[in-house]
Design a protein around this motif. Structure first.
Motif, PDB file in Angstrom:
ATOM      1  N   THR A   1       0.837  -1.208   0.000  1.00 18.75           N
ATOM      2  CA  THR A   1       0.000   0.000   0.000  1.00 18.75           C
ATOM      3  C   THR A   1       0.871   1.257   0.000  1.00 18.75           C
ATOM      4  OG1 THR A   1      -1.719  -1.181   1.182  1.00 18.75           O
ATOM      5  CG2 THR A   1      -1.813   1.211   1.284  1.00 18.75           C
ATOM      6  N   LEU A   2       1.893   1.253   0.853  1.00 18.84           N
ATOM      7  CA  LEU A   2       2.776   2.421   0.924  1.00 18.84           C
ATOM      8  C   LEU A   2       3.509   2.619  -0.400  1.00 18.84           C
ATOM      9  CD1 LEU A   2       4.211   1.991   4.544  1.00 18.84           C
ATOM     10  CD2 LEU A   2       2.474   3.615   3.753  1.00 18.84           C
ATOM     11  N   LEU A   3       3.992   1.516  -0.975  1.00 19.58           N
ATOM     12  CA  LEU A   3       4.676   1.610  -2.274  1.00 19.58           C
ATOM     13  C   LEU A   3       3.732   2.182  -3.339  1.00 19.58           C
ATOM     14  CD1 LEU A   3       6.708  -1.715  -2.594  1.00 19.58           C
ATOM     15  CD2 LEU A   3       7.602   0.596  -2.893  1.00 19.58           C
ATOM     16  N   ALA A   4       2.502   1.669  -3.341  1.00 16.07           N
ATOM     17  CA  ALA A   4       1.524   2.110  -4.344  1.00 16.07           C
ATOM     18  C   ALA A   4       1.251   3.602  -4.226  1.00 16.07           C
ATOM     19  CB  ALA A   4       0.223   1.326  -4.166  1.00 16.07           C
ATOM     20  N   LEU A   5       1.040   4.064  -2.997  1.00 22.23           N
ATOM     21  CA  LEU A   5       0.720   5.480  -2.787  1.00 22.23           C
ATOM     22  C   LEU A   5       1.919   6.361  -3.128  1.00 22.23           C
ATOM     23  CD1 LEU A   5      -1.361   5.226   0.515  1.00 22.23           C
ATOM     24  CD2 LEU A   5      -2.197   5.477  -1.828  1.00 22.23           C
TER      25      LEU A   5
ATOM     26  N   ASN B   1       2.361   6.411  -6.932  1.00 21.42           N
ATOM     27  CA  ASN B   1       1.293   7.203  -7.530  1.00 21.42           C
ATOM     28  C   ASN B   1       1.501   8.702  -7.293  1.00 21.42           C
ATOM     29  OD1 ASN B   1      -1.405   7.247  -8.860  1.00 21.42           O
ATOM     30  ND2 ASN B   1      -2.013   8.181  -6.924  1.00 21.42           N
ATOM     31  N   ALA B   2       2.077   9.034  -6.128  1.00 23.88           N
ATOM     32  CA  ALA B   2       2.286  10.453  -5.809  1.00 23.88           C
ATOM     33  C   ALA B   2       3.364  11.064  -6.695  1.00 23.88           C
ATOM     34  CB  ALA B   2       2.664  10.598  -4.338  1.00 23.88           C
ATOM     35  N   VAL B   3       4.375  10.275  -7.069  1.00 28.23           N
ATOM     36  CA  VAL B   3       5.482  10.854  -7.845  1.00 28.23           C
ATOM     37  C   VAL B   3       5.297  10.719  -9.357  1.00 28.23           C
ATOM     38  CG1 VAL B   3       7.185  10.534  -5.999  1.00 28.23           C
ATOM     39  CG2 VAL B   3       6.882   8.736  -7.708  1.00 28.23           C
TER      40      VAL B   3
ATOM     41  N   PRO C   1       3.818  11.324 -12.961  1.00 28.83           N
ATOM     42  CA  PRO C   1       3.073  12.481 -13.496  1.00 28.83           C
ATOM     43  C   PRO C   1       1.631  12.152 -13.858  1.00 28.83           C
ATOM     44  CG  PRO C   1       4.774  11.728 -15.047  1.00 28.83           C
ATOM     45  CD  PRO C   1       4.975  10.966 -13.796  1.00 28.83           C
ATOM     46  N   ASP C   2       1.354  10.900 -14.229  1.00 25.93           N
ATOM     47  CA  ASP C   2      -0.011  10.541 -14.620  1.00 25.93           C
ATOM     48  C   ASP C   2      -0.711   9.765 -13.497  1.00 25.93           C
ATOM     49  OD1 ASP C   2       1.614   8.349 -14.796  1.00 25.93           O
ATOM     50  OD2 ASP C   2       0.593   7.478 -16.525  1.00 25.93           O
ATOM     51  N   GLY C   3      -0.403  10.150 -12.245  1.00 25.47           N
ATOM     52  CA  GLY C   3      -1.008   9.453 -11.101  1.00 25.47           C
ATOM     53  C   GLY C   3      -2.522   9.600 -11.081  1.00 25.47           C
ATOM     54  N   LEU C   4      -3.166   8.621 -10.457  1.00 25.21           N
ATOM     55  CA  LEU C   4      -4.636   8.640 -10.350  1.00 25.21           C
ATOM     56  C   LEU C   4      -5.054   9.411  -9.108  1.00 25.21           C
ATOM     57  CD1 LEU C   4      -5.965   4.985 -10.921  1.00 25.21           C
ATOM     58  CD2 LEU C   4      -6.444   6.972 -12.312  1.00 25.21           C
ATOM     59  N   PRO C   5      -6.131  10.184  -9.158  1.00 28.87           N
ATOM     60  CA  PRO C   5      -6.693  10.703  -7.900  1.00 28.87           C
ATOM     61  C   PRO C   5      -7.177   9.520  -7.059  1.00 28.87           C
ATOM     62  CG  PRO C   5      -8.169  11.145  -9.740  1.00 28.87           C
ATOM     63  CD  PRO C   5      -6.912  10.569 -10.335  1.00 28.87           C
ATOM     64  N   LEU C   6      -6.993   9.612  -5.737  1.00 25.52           N
ATOM     65  CA  LEU C   6      -7.337   8.460  -4.895  1.00 25.52           C
ATOM     66  C   LEU C   6      -8.823   8.123  -4.956  1.00 25.52           C
ATOM     67  CD1 LEU C   6      -5.126   8.942  -1.717  1.00 25.52           C
ATOM     68  CD2 LEU C   6      -4.671   7.645  -3.787  1.00 25.52           C
ATOM     69  N   VAL C   7      -9.632   9.152  -5.122  1.00 21.86           N
ATOM     70  CA  VAL C   7     -11.084   8.926  -5.198  1.00 21.86           C
ATOM     71  C   VAL C   7     -11.584   9.483  -6.533  1.00 21.86           C
ATOM     72  CG1 VAL C   7     -13.321   9.402  -4.152  1.00 21.86           C
ATOM     73  CG2 VAL C   7     -11.323   9.053  -2.701  1.00 21.86           C
ATOM     74  N   ALA C   8     -12.174   8.623  -7.334  1.00 21.38           N
ATOM     75  CA  ALA C   8     -12.737   9.070  -8.618  1.00 21.38           C
ATOM     76  C   ALA C   8     -14.018   9.858  -8.352  1.00 21.38           C
ATOM     77  CB  ALA C   8     -13.035   7.870  -9.497  1.00 21.38           C
ATOM     78  N   THR C   9     -14.180  10.959  -9.048  1.00 20.57           N
ATOM     79  CA  THR C   9     -15.404  11.742  -8.873  1.00 20.57           C
ATOM     80  C   THR C   9     -16.285  11.687 -10.119  1.00 20.57           C
ATOM     81  OG1 THR C   9     -14.088  13.641  -9.514  1.00 20.57           O
ATOM     82  CG2 THR C   9     -14.495  13.362  -7.153  1.00 20.57           C
TER      83      THR C   9
ATOM     84  N   LEU D   1      -5.189   1.311  -7.696  1.00 20.88           N
ATOM     85  CA  LEU D   1      -3.834   1.677  -7.263  1.00 20.88           C
ATOM     86  C   LEU D   1      -3.210   0.596  -6.389  1.00 20.88           C
ATOM     87  CD1 LEU D   1      -4.251   5.440  -6.362  1.00 20.88           C
ATOM     88  CD2 LEU D   1      -2.873   4.477  -8.189  1.00 20.88           C
ATOM     89  N   LEU D   2      -3.983   0.071  -5.450  1.00 24.19           N
ATOM     90  CA  LEU D   2      -3.407  -0.819  -4.441  1.00 24.19           C
ATOM     91  C   LEU D   2      -3.254  -2.265  -4.913  1.00 24.19           C
ATOM     92  CD1 LEU D   2      -5.106   0.408  -1.141  1.00 24.19           C
ATOM     93  CD2 LEU D   2      -3.094   1.282  -2.321  1.00 24.19           C
ATOM     94  N   LEU D   3      -4.264  -2.767  -5.613  1.00 21.47           N
ATOM     95  CA  LEU D   3      -4.265  -4.199  -5.951  1.00 21.47           C
ATOM     96  C   LEU D   3      -3.013  -4.642  -6.727  1.00 21.47           C
ATOM     97  CD1 LEU D   3      -5.928  -6.802  -5.703  1.00 21.47           C
ATOM     98  CD2 LEU D   3      -6.936  -6.247  -7.900  1.00 21.47           C
ATOM     99  N   PRO D   4      -2.595  -3.915  -7.776  1.00 23.03           N
ATOM    100  CA  PRO D   4      -1.422  -4.389  -8.531  1.00 23.03           C
ATOM    101  C   PRO D   4      -0.154  -4.427  -7.679  1.00 23.03           C
ATOM    102  CG  PRO D   4      -2.530  -2.609  -9.705  1.00 23.03           C
ATOM    103  CD  PRO D   4      -3.166  -2.694  -8.365  1.00 23.03           C
ATOM    104  N   TRP D   5      -0.034  -3.516  -6.735  1.00 25.62           N
ATOM    105  CA  TRP D   5       1.163  -3.502  -5.890  1.00 25.62           C
ATOM    106  C   TRP D   5       1.116  -4.634  -4.869  1.00 25.62           C
ATOM    107  CZ3 TRP D   5       5.630  -0.984  -6.703  1.00 25.62           C
ATOM    108  CH2 TRP D   5       5.621  -0.002  -7.676  1.00 25.62           C
TER     109      TRP D   5
END
Lengths: 178, 159
Positions: A31-35, A38-40, A42-50, B58-62
């Motif tokens: 989870t930490l790796l994923a976040l 994603n934060a670094v 450039p085409d990261g996903l917003p955590l919550v889709a609106t 985001l989480l599942l693939p990792w």
């Protein structure tokens, strides 16, 4: 001599607790790796889709077996006519007595509408159903005819050339939706 | 269980573990490279509420990647197998729901659902159940595993 009972740790090697603890540590690491990634990126996903996603799924394929028929033959056979075009087109002009059931390439015909049409066909006593549509390629009339046939109605045909063929035969009349 | 049977199971668990690790490494890769595409795949299943779609993408693939790494490296491999079991259960339920709804598209397991490969079918569910069985086998029998954990343990025992 008194023997003390063997000491056991709260979580023995066969206990699921250390295993689950390790699994949780692996999941938290992931989870930490994923976040972080994603934060670094450039085409990261917003955590919550609106905004809802535009999902693409193949259109339903009508499956019934139908036969083509010419406009003249359909008119002579006094078939039960179904108009597969959009409601506006039907309101502009349609075959007298034809029932409107617009065909949508992206959605199956609603079961309730198909059921109501089936009842009308049965009550009419007609021995043949003729569906006409825009006459294009693909033809909405042919596609709707397949759906009606698949619903269990026998002797379903589609008019070759669609509305243009009926107009050429002088059968279309201006009108309003019933 | 006799000692020889236990030894046989431990030895069998190693190639199974490596195979599962390879499968999950492969499965995670396209999802990590294209999180937008994977989010769309998840949305296509239409099971999760919109607010959870991106988080899942985001989480599942990792989690797949970390579990694959642990399985291949032989480090906490039984714990990784437990994680794998959880994911396989989740995938099987999702595929079952999609199949029940008649969703006629690719499963998105190893490529995006937009690509016409690996369509959702009874076969994909059977395959996931097989992998679930293999993951359970590793979780049950991969004790004192060959790999990084064994190396670390040996070094600790020597020092």
């Amino acid at each position: 001599m008194r023997l003390d009972p063997p000491r056991t740790s709260p979580a023995t090697p066969d206990s699921p607790r250390p295993l689950l603890k390790q699994a949780v540590i692996l999941a938290v690491t992931a989870t930490l790796l994923a976040l972080l990634v994603n934060a670094v990126r450039p085409d990261g996903l917003p955590l919550v889709a609106t905004t809802p996603y535009e999902t693409l799924v193949p259109c339903p394929e009508p499956q019934g077996v139908v036969a083509p028929i010419t406009a003249g033959a359909a008119l002579a056979a006094k078939a039960f006519f179904v108009d597969a075009r959009e409601a506006e087109a039907y309101a502009d002009a349609h075959l007298p007595g034809a029932v409107s059931l617009p065909f949508d390439y992206l959605d199956a015909v609603p079961k309730a509408a198909l059921g109501a049409l089936t009842r009308q066909i049965v009550l009419s006593g007609a021995s043949q159903v003729a569906v006409y549509g825009d006459g294009g390629s693909p033809d909405s009339g042919e596609e709707l005819a397949k759906e009606i046939a698949f619903a269990g109605i026998k002797n379903v045909t589609f008019i070759q050339g669609g509305v243009a063929a009926l107009a050429a035969a002088g059968a279309m009349v201006p009108g309003t939706a019933p | 269980m006799t000692e020889s049977a236990a030894r046989l199971h431990r030895r069998l668990a190693v190639p199974i573990r490596l195979y599962l690790g390879g499968v999950f490494l492969w499965a995670s890769w396209h999802k990590i490279l294209d999180p937008h595409g994977f989010a769309l795949d998840i949305a296509t299943y239409d099971i999760l509420p919109l607010g959870l779609v991106n988080l899942q993408a985001l989480l599942l693939p990792w989690i797949e990647l970390v579990a694959a790494g642990a399985l291949i490296a032989g480090l906490w491999s039984r714990a990784a197998a437990v994680l794998t079991c959880g994911m396989m259960l989740m995938f099987t339920v999702a595929l079952g729901i999609a199949l029940h709804r008649g969703l006629d598209t690719s499963c998105g397991c190893f490529a995006s659902t937009l690509e016409a490969t690996d369509p959702i079918s009874g076969w994909t569910i059977a395959r996931d159940l097989l992998w679930l069985g293999l993951a359970l086998y590793v979780a049950a029998f991969d004790r004192r595993p060959w790999g990084l954990e064994a190396l670390l343990f040996r070094r600790k025992a020597i020092s």
